[in-house]
Design a protein around this motif. Structure first.
Motif, PDB file in Angstrom:
ATOM      1  N   ALA A 189       0.853  -1.194   0.000  1.00  0.00           N
ATOM      2  CA  ALA A 189       0.000   0.000   0.000  1.00  0.00           C
ATOM      3  C   ALA A 189       0.887   1.241   0.000  1.00  0.00           C
ATOM      4  O   ALA A 189       1.892   1.303   0.711  1.00  0.00           O
ATOM      5  CB  ALA A 189      -0.889  -0.010   1.230  1.00  0.00           C
ATOM      6  N   ILE A 206       3.289   8.700  -3.322  1.00  0.00           N
ATOM      7  CA  ILE A 206       2.791   8.994  -4.672  1.00  0.00           C
ATOM      8  C   ILE A 206       3.196  10.407  -5.097  1.00  0.00           C
ATOM      9  O   ILE A 206       3.598  10.631  -6.237  1.00  0.00           O
ATOM     10  CB  ILE A 206       1.259   8.787  -4.731  1.00  0.00           C
ATOM     11  CG1 ILE A 206       0.961   7.294  -4.550  1.00  0.00           C
ATOM     12  CG2 ILE A 206       0.682   9.304  -6.050  1.00  0.00           C
ATOM     13  CD1 ILE A 206      -0.506   6.940  -4.420  1.00  0.00           C
ATOM     14  N   TYR A 248       1.523  -2.705  -7.165  1.00  0.00           N
ATOM     15  CA  TYR A 248       0.588  -1.890  -6.384  1.00  0.00           C
ATOM     16  C   TYR A 248      -0.854  -2.331  -6.596  1.00  0.00           C
ATOM     17  O   TYR A 248      -1.179  -3.035  -7.557  1.00  0.00           O
ATOM     18  CB  TYR A 248       0.776  -0.413  -6.740  1.00  0.00           C
ATOM     19  CG  TYR A 248       2.222   0.031  -6.689  1.00  0.00           C
ATOM     20  CD1 TYR A 248       2.968  -0.128  -5.512  1.00  0.00           C
ATOM     21  CD2 TYR A 248       2.854   0.550  -7.799  1.00  0.00           C
ATOM     22  CE1 TYR A 248       4.312   0.241  -5.465  1.00  0.00           C
ATOM     23  CE2 TYR A 248       4.191   0.928  -7.758  1.00  0.00           C
ATOM     24  CZ  TYR A 248       4.918   0.771  -6.593  1.00  0.00           C
ATOM     25  OH  TYR A 248       6.238   1.123  -6.547  1.00  0.00           O
ATOM     26  N   ASP A 265      -4.413   2.231  -5.588  1.00  0.00           N
ATOM     27  CA  ASP A 265      -3.174   3.024  -5.603  1.00  0.00           C
ATOM     28  C   ASP A 265      -2.750   3.382  -7.028  1.00  0.00           C
ATOM     29  O   ASP A 265      -2.275   4.500  -7.281  1.00  0.00           O
ATOM     30  CB  ASP A 265      -2.042   2.277  -4.895  1.00  0.00           C
ATOM     31  CG  ASP A 265      -2.146   2.395  -3.380  1.00  0.00           C
ATOM     32  OD1 ASP A 265      -3.011   3.176  -2.904  1.00  0.00           O
ATOM     33  OD2 ASP A 265      -1.386   1.712  -2.669  1.00  0.00           O
ATOM     34  N   ARG A 319      -4.580   6.280  -8.255  1.00  0.00           N
ATOM     35  CA  ARG A 319      -4.008   7.531  -7.723  1.00  0.00           C
ATOM     36  C   ARG A 319      -2.709   7.900  -8.445  1.00  0.00           C
ATOM     37  O   ARG A 319      -2.455   9.070  -8.754  1.00  0.00           O
ATOM     38  CB  ARG A 319      -3.750   7.389  -6.214  1.00  0.00           C
ATOM     39  CG  ARG A 319      -5.039   7.286  -5.392  1.00  0.00           C
ATOM     40  CD  ARG A 319      -4.782   7.583  -3.937  1.00  0.00           C
ATOM     41  NE  ARG A 319      -3.929   6.573  -3.300  1.00  0.00           N
ATOM     42  CZ  ARG A 319      -3.180   6.801  -2.214  1.00  0.00           C
ATOM     43  NH1 ARG A 319      -3.178   7.992  -1.654  1.00  0.00           N
ATOM     44  NH2 ARG A 319      -2.446   5.835  -1.696  1.00  0.00           N
TER      45      ARG A 319
END
Ligand code: MG
Length: 404
Positions: free
Chosen positions: A192, A198, A226, A230, A233
């Motif tokens: 995570a 990020i 990932y 995620d 994002r």
């Protein structure tokens, strides 16, 4: 004409460059390269019985025989195709030499005289060497190169920018970096990501974009590390930087996840290096769940099979950007393929940090890559040969060198 021998040699480079040499009873030989795999040369030794004594010109029939020979062991997909793919490449080289025509002519003729390459820049240092189970190792050439290398932080945006500038100075106008450059190679669990991580990824990408400008294409690889939330994002965070593609944000086995991601962001998606045969690509292509497919031409099932994958993708308006971590020999086989397909985007160059990547090939003008492009060879078959003296210098201990 009959096949009289199938032999292998392994060079301990950034990966195990595994070469296959096939000889026919008229003395003509063909050279192919396989993507590495545990037990690969033993597998080739065991499979050869399926095609010894056969006419090497019946390539498709022989590939089917090899697939059939491995069917009990499970040849729907998987590493048996790494072996079959190298054998098929050697057959194409042999048959091309037999008729005096290049491989690209055998697989449909050429669309272009030059193949555009992208430089894989990793992230931070690109100097690496892994065994067949992705186990980090340190052959002598690696230790010598490491001693000359300046230590660097793979998460530092300035390091990424400098790597990008160096590649562009060498003539490349397409680059790829690893977004997961801080990952441990053999760790396989999904991790995570925090918002800060990020943001830092986007900072590194921004630093590269600022360093090289908008005329350089920039791809980014996630290596399936990932989760879907995620990577949504990540993709959204990268949208301002005009990304060429986001590679393997997710495992290729879940087209539905790719479709969700595709609908969540404007960033083009790419996958395919871990897929085998046209069947492996079918759903991803037919649902247009990715924008670009990246078959690995040393493992996907052969250049003829890859041609079928490319034609299938073409029918759905998708591009092909082959994955390639091979030596210059395997890369040159990939160049023939890239010349022959209509929907080619760009081919990977993964050898920037291997001191003998180019030296191991003979028979073509050097440097092989000029202005980020490779000239499509015109000679028969592959149009190039292995420099055996160089290959022997880096040969892997415990493996035969084209010996029976
Ligand atoms: Mg990749």
């Amino acid at each position: 004409m009959k096949i009289t021998s199938i032999r292998t040699a392994v060079v301990e480079a950034n990966y195990d460059w595994t070469f296959v040499r096939i000889e026919a009873d008229n003395g003509i030989t063909g050279l192919g390269e396989c993507f590495f795999a545990p037990g690969l040369t033993a597998m080739i030794r065991d499979l050869q019985v399926a095609i010894l004594g056969e006419d090497p010109r019946n390539i498709d029939r022989l590939v089917r025989r090899l697939q059939r020979a491995a069917s009990g062991a499970g040849s729907v997909s998987g590493i048996v195709h790494n072996a079959i793919t190298g054998i098929e490449a050697a057959l194409l080289d042999l048959v091309g030499k037999c008729y005096g025509i290049p491989i690209w002519q055998l697989i449909g003729g050429k669309h272009r005289d030059e193949v555009r390459m992208y430089a894989d820049c990793h992230g931070g240092s690109g100097l690496e060497s892994y065994g067949p189970a992705l186990d980090p190792r340190e052959p002598e050439w690696y230790r010598e190169a490491k001693a000359r290398e300046m230590p660097c932080d793979p998460l530092d945006p300035a390091i990424w920018a400098e790597r990008a500038r160096q590649a562009v100075a060498r003539g490349f106008d397409a680059l790829k970096f690893d977004l997961d450059c801080d990952a441990v190679p053999m760790e396989g669990q999904l991790r995570a990501l925090s918002t800060v991580e990020i943001e830092r990824m986007a900072e590194r990408v921004a630093a590269v974009r600022e360093a090289v400008g908008s005329s350089v294409d920039l791809a980014l690889d996630c290596h399936w590390r990932y989760s879907l939330p995620d990577v949504v994002r990540i993709a959204r965070a990268l949208e301002p930087y005009g990304i060429f593609w986001l590679e393997d944000p997710l495992p290729p086995t879940n087209p539905r996840s790719f479709r969700t991601l595709r609908e969540s962001s404007a960033v083009p998606l790419c996958t395919g290096e871990n897929l085998f045969l046209r069947h492996g690509f079918r759903e991803l292509i037919e649902t247009q769940s990715v924008h670009i497919v990246s078959p690995d031409l040393q493992k996907t099932g052969g250049l003829l099979e890859a041609r079928r994958i490319a034609d299938h993708a073409d029918m759905y308006d998708l591009l092909v950007a082959p994955h390639c971590i091979a030596s210059s020999i395997g890369t040159m086989a990939s160049v023939h393929f890239c010349a022959a397909i209509p929907n080619f985007a760009v081919l990977e160059f993964h050898g920037q940090d291997v001191p003998f990547w180019e030296e191991i090939l003979t028979g073509l003008p050097k440097p092989l890559i000029r202005n980020g492009r490779i000239r499509v060879p015109e000679g028969p078959g592959l149009g190039a040969e292995l420099n055996e003296a160089v290959a022997r210098r880096y040969a892997k201990a415990g493996e035969g060198f084209f010996s029976s």
